[in-house]
Design an enzyme around this catalytic site. Structure first.
Site, PDB file in Angstrom:
ATOM      1  N   ASP A  82       0.842  -1.200   0.000  1.00 30.48           N
ATOM      2  CA  ASP A  82       0.000   0.000   0.000  1.00 30.48           C
ATOM      3  C   ASP A  82       0.878   1.252   0.000  1.00 30.48           C
ATOM      4  OD1 ASP A  82      -2.236   1.591  -0.019  1.00 30.48           O
ATOM      5  OD2 ASP A  82      -2.909   1.075   2.004  1.00 30.48           O
ATOM      6  N   LYS A  83       0.227   2.384  -0.218  1.00 35.03           N
ATOM      7  CA  LYS A  83       0.891   3.687  -0.179  1.00 35.03           C
ATOM      8  C   LYS A  83       0.150   4.570   0.807  1.00 35.03           C
ATOM      9  CE  LYS A  83      -0.488   7.134  -2.194  1.00 35.03           C
ATOM     10  NZ  LYS A  83      -0.844   8.493  -2.657  1.00 35.03           N
ATOM     11  N   HIS A  84       0.874   5.450   1.487  1.00 39.11           N
ATOM     12  CA  HIS A  84       0.206   6.472   2.295  1.00 39.11           C
ATOM     13  C   HIS A  84       0.802   7.822   1.942  1.00 39.11           C
ATOM     14  CE1 HIS A  84      -1.746   8.438   5.662  1.00 39.11           C
ATOM     15  NE2 HIS A  84      -0.597   9.042   5.888  1.00 39.11           N
ATOM     16  N   SER A  85      -0.059   8.802   1.735  1.00 38.00           N
ATOM     17  CA  SER A  85       0.422  10.166   1.517  1.00 38.00           C
ATOM     18  C   SER A  85       0.043  11.000   2.733  1.00 38.00           C
ATOM     19  CB  SER A  85      -0.244  10.748   0.266  1.00 38.00           C
ATOM     20  OG  SER A  85      -0.187  12.161   0.295  1.00 38.00           O
ATOM     21  N   THR A 122      -8.908  10.648  -0.869  1.00 35.41           N
ATOM     22  CA  THR A 122      -9.170   9.695  -1.954  1.00 35.41           C
ATOM     23  C   THR A 122     -10.630   9.212  -1.962  1.00 35.41           C
ATOM     24  OG1 THR A 122      -6.869   9.033  -1.913  1.00 35.41           O
ATOM     25  CG2 THR A 122      -8.404   7.450  -2.871  1.00 35.41           C
ATOM     26  N   ARG A 170      -6.500  13.917  21.015  1.00 36.43           N
ATOM     27  CA  ARG A 170      -5.358  14.793  20.667  1.00 36.43           C
ATOM     28  C   ARG A 170      -5.829  16.069  19.985  1.00 36.43           C
ATOM     29  NH1 ARG A 170      -2.323  11.356  16.756  1.00 36.43           N
ATOM     30  NH2 ARG A 170      -0.999  13.167  16.509  1.00 36.43           N
ATOM     31  N   SER A 185       0.041   6.969  14.876  1.00 29.98           N
ATOM     32  CA  SER A 185      -1.316   7.133  14.370  1.00 29.98           C
ATOM     33  C   SER A 185      -1.404   6.703  12.904  1.00 29.98           C
ATOM     34  CB  SER A 185      -1.724   8.599  14.540  1.00 29.98           C
ATOM     35  OG  SER A 185      -2.912   8.871  13.861  1.00 29.98           O
ATOM     36  N   LYS A 189      -2.903   2.411  11.525  1.00 35.40           N
ATOM     37  CA  LYS A 189      -4.013   2.183  10.581  1.00 35.40           C
ATOM     38  C   LYS A 189      -3.519   1.402   9.367  1.00 35.40           C
ATOM     39  CE  LYS A 189      -4.944   6.661  10.535  1.00 35.40           C
ATOM     40  NZ  LYS A 189      -5.016   7.800  11.392  1.00 35.40           N
ATOM     41  N   LYS A 190      -2.364   1.790   8.835  1.00 36.43           N
ATOM     42  CA  LYS A 190      -1.854   1.124   7.629  1.00 36.43           C
ATOM     43  C   LYS A 190      -1.434  -0.312   7.949  1.00 36.43           C
ATOM     44  CE  LYS A 190      -2.542   3.875   4.376  1.00 36.43           C
ATOM     45  NZ  LYS A 190      -3.174   3.556   3.093  1.00 36.43           N
TER      46      LYS A 190
HETATM   47  N1  URA Z   1      -2.767  11.858  10.145  1.00 35.66           N
HETATM   48  C1  URA Z   1      -3.042  10.834  10.983  1.00 35.66           C
HETATM   49  O1  URA Z   1      -3.630   9.846  10.585  1.00 35.66           O
HETATM   50  N2  URA Z   1      -2.669  10.951  12.276  1.00 35.66           N
HETATM   51  C2  URA Z   1      -1.998  12.013  12.770  1.00 35.66           C
HETATM   52  O2  URA Z   1      -1.663  12.032  13.937  1.00 35.66           O
HETATM   53  C3  URA Z   1      -1.710  13.068  11.872  1.00 35.66           C
HETATM   54  C4  URA Z   1      -2.103  12.955  10.556  1.00 35.66           C
END
Ligand code: URA
Length: 441
Positions: A82-85, A122, A170, A185, A189-190
Site C-alpha cells: 500500500d501507499k500512504h500520503s 481519496t 489529541r 497514528s 491504521k496502515k
Molecule cells: N494523520 C493521521 O492519521 N494521524 C496524525 O496524527 C496526523 C495525521
C-alpha cells in the site's frame, strides 16, 4: 505486576523511557475502557513534551494496530502493498498507483481517508462515481483484491480503533503535532491492513502538513524506521507540495484528471513523475524488483499499454460503479453549473503558490468540509491550474473554476488569485526532494 496507568503517565512526564509492556498495557487498557480519556490526554501531553525513542514508537504503533482487527492475506499468492500520503492538494496519485501496482502483480488493499482541512481525500474522489461502494462488505472487498489486485475503500471501525479515539482526544488537547504520536497514528491504521510493504509519500511545502524539508525528513525517517521495526518493508519519498500536484483540485475533477491520465489522453508531467517513482519504490520494497530503474520501466509500460486503465475499470465495476466508467466518464460525472476562467489581476510569471490557499478555495466552493458532518459537493473545484514558472496574462487564465453558484465562485476566485504570486523570483523546489529506503535497498 499490577499496572497503574497513572504510574506510566508519571514516568513519561518525568522523561523516563517506557517499556514495550507498559505501552501495550496502557493502550490495551485505553481500548478496553480501563484507562480513561483524561488519562489518555495526560499521556499524549507527556509524550508531546518528553517524546519517545524508536523502540517506544514501535511499541505504541504495534499496540494501536492490535487494538482492533489485523487483516490476513495469507490466501493470496503475491505480496500485499500500500501507499500512504501525508496529504496535499491535487494529490490523486492513489487513483493511478493502485491499478499500476495491481497490473504489476502485487495486491493493493488500499484503505483510504476523506479530505482533512485543505487537503483532499481519496474516498471523496471515489464518491463522485455513481454506485461505487467505499464501504463494501468484507467479502466484496476481499474478492475484489483477490480477483483484480486492487480495491480502494474506506476505513472500517474494526481497524486500529484506539487511534480513532486517541486522535479525537489529541485534536482537542493540542497534542496532534508530535512526531511520535503522528507516526503511531498513521502507521497503526496502515499496518492493520496486513501489509508486506508500504511506500510513504511525505509531502513538503506550502500545501503540506509538514511545511519545511527538515520537518518532512524527520517525519519520513520516523515513519520508515518504525514501520520497518514493526516488520513491514517501508520506504518514503519526500515530494513537493509547493504547488498542486495535478492540474486539477476538487473531487470529480481529480477523478477526471486520473482517468485521462490512465487512458493516456492527458498526463500532468509532475504527477507522472511522482506516481511512477512511488510505484517503482513500492515494487522494490515488495521484492518484485531489485532495481528502481527496472521497476519504473515496468510501471511505465503498464501505464502506457493500457493495462493499468483496464485494472482501474475492473475495480470500479467490482465495487459497484459503472462497467464503462473509463470509456463513458462524461456520462457519469455531472459538471458543475458554472464553469469559467479565473483571470489573473495582471500578466506575469507564476513565481510561487500558496498551495494551502488553493485547497481552501476548493473548500470555499463546497468541495471540502468546514465541519466533519458537512456534505461534499463533488462537482466543484478547479482544473487547468497553472504551475510555477508558467506565464499568465489576459489570454492565459490562472485556472478554470467549477462552481455551484455565483457567490461561492466569486469567493473561490478571490482566494485563488490571492494564492498565486506573480511578483517575486520564481521559487523552484525539487519535485522529489529525497528517497528514504530501508538498508540494502
Ligand atoms: N494523520 C493521521 O492519521 N494521524 C496524525 O496524527 C496526523 C495525521
Amino acid at each position: 505486576m499490577v499496572f497503574l496507568p497513572q504510574e506510566v503517565i508519571a514516568r513519561k512526564r518525568d522523561g523516563e523511557i517506557l517499556s514495550p509492556e507498559e505501552i501495550r498495557h496502557f493502550i490495551r487498557g485505553f481500548a478496553h475502557g480501563t484507562v480513561s480519556h483524561p488519562q489518555a490526554a495526560a499521556f499524549a501531553m507527556a509524550v508531546y513534551f518528553q517524546d519517545m525513542n524508536i523502540e517506544e514508537r514501535v511499541a505504541l504503533t504495534e499496540a494501536m494496530r492490535d487494538s482492533g482487527k489485523v487483516l490476513d492475506w495469507s490466501d493470496l499468492d503475491g505480496p500485499v502493498v500500500d501507499k500512504h500520503s501525508t496529504g496535499g492538494v491535487g494529490d490523486n496519485v492513489s487513483l493511478m498507483l493502485a491499478p499500476i501496482l495491481a497490473a504489476a502483480g502485487v495486491y493493493v488493499p488500499m484503505i483510504s481517508g476523506r479530505g482533512l482541512g485543505h487537503t483532499g481525500g481519496t474516498l471523496d474522489k471515489f464518491d463522485s462515481i455513481p454506485g461505487y461502494m467505499t464501504n463494501p462488505d468484507n467479502a466484496v472487498f476481499r474478492k475484489t483484491v483477490r480477483d483484480i489486485g486492487c480495491a480502494i475503500i474506506g476505513q472500517t471501525d474494526e481497524l486500529a480503533p484506539a487511534d480513532r479515539t486517541l486522535y479525537a482526544i489529541r485534536d482537542v488537547t493540542a497534542t496532534v503535532e508530535n512526531i511520535s504520536l503522528i507516526t503511531a497514528s498513521i502507521l497503526s491504521k496502515k499496518l492493520a491492513a496486513g501489509l508486506d510493504a508500504l511506500i510513504l509519500d511525505v509531502k513538503t511545502g506550502s500545501g503540506a502538513f509538514m511545511k519545511t524539508p527538515r520537518q518532512s525528513r524527520e517525519l519520513a525517517e520516523s515513519l520508515v524506521t518504525v514501520a520497518n521495526g514493526a516488520g513491514v518493508k517501508t520506504g518514503a519519498l519526500i515530494t513537493d507540495m509547493n504547488e498542486p500536484l495535478a492540474s486539477a483540485a476538487g473531487n470529480a475533477l481529480e477523478m477526471r484528471n486520473a482517468v485521462d491520465f490512465l487512458a493516456g489522453v492527458n498526463q500532468d508531467e509532475r504527477l507522472r513523475e511522482v506516481t511512477l517513482d512511488l510505484c517503482a519504490a513500492a515494487l522494490v520494497l515488495a521484492g518484485k524488483h531489485t532495481s528502481l530503474d527496472a521497476a519504473r520501466s515496468q510501471c511505465e509500460g503498464l501505464l502506457d499499454n493500457g493495462a493499468a486503465a483496464e485494472k482501474f475499470g475492473q475495480m470500479v465495476k467490482a465495487l459497484g460503479g459503472p462497467a464503462d466508467f473509463i470509456e463513458k466518464m462524461d456520462a457519469y460525472l455531472t459538471p458543475a453549473p458554472i464553469i469559467r476562467d479565473v483571470v489573473a489581476r495582471k500578466a506575469g510569471t507564476v513565481s510561487a503558490i500558496n498551495t494551502r490557499g488553493v485547497g481552501m478555495a476548493v473548500v470555499a466552493l463546497g468541495g471540502g468540509r468546514r465541519m466533519p458532518t458537512d456534505k461534499v459537493d463533488h462537482a466543484v473545484g478547479f482544473d487547468q491550474l497553472m504551475g510555477i514558472g508558467e506565464q499568465v496574462g489576459p489570454d492565459t487564465p490562472l485556472a478554470r473554476i467549477h462552481a455551484r453558484d455565483e457567490t461561492s465562485a466569486a469567493e473561490a476566485a478571490r482566494r485563488l488569485t490571492e494564492a498565486y504570486d506573480l511578483q517575486g523570483e520564481v521559487q523552484s523546489t525539487p519535485l522529489i526532494a529525497d528517497r528514504i529506503m530501508p538498508e540494502g535497498q
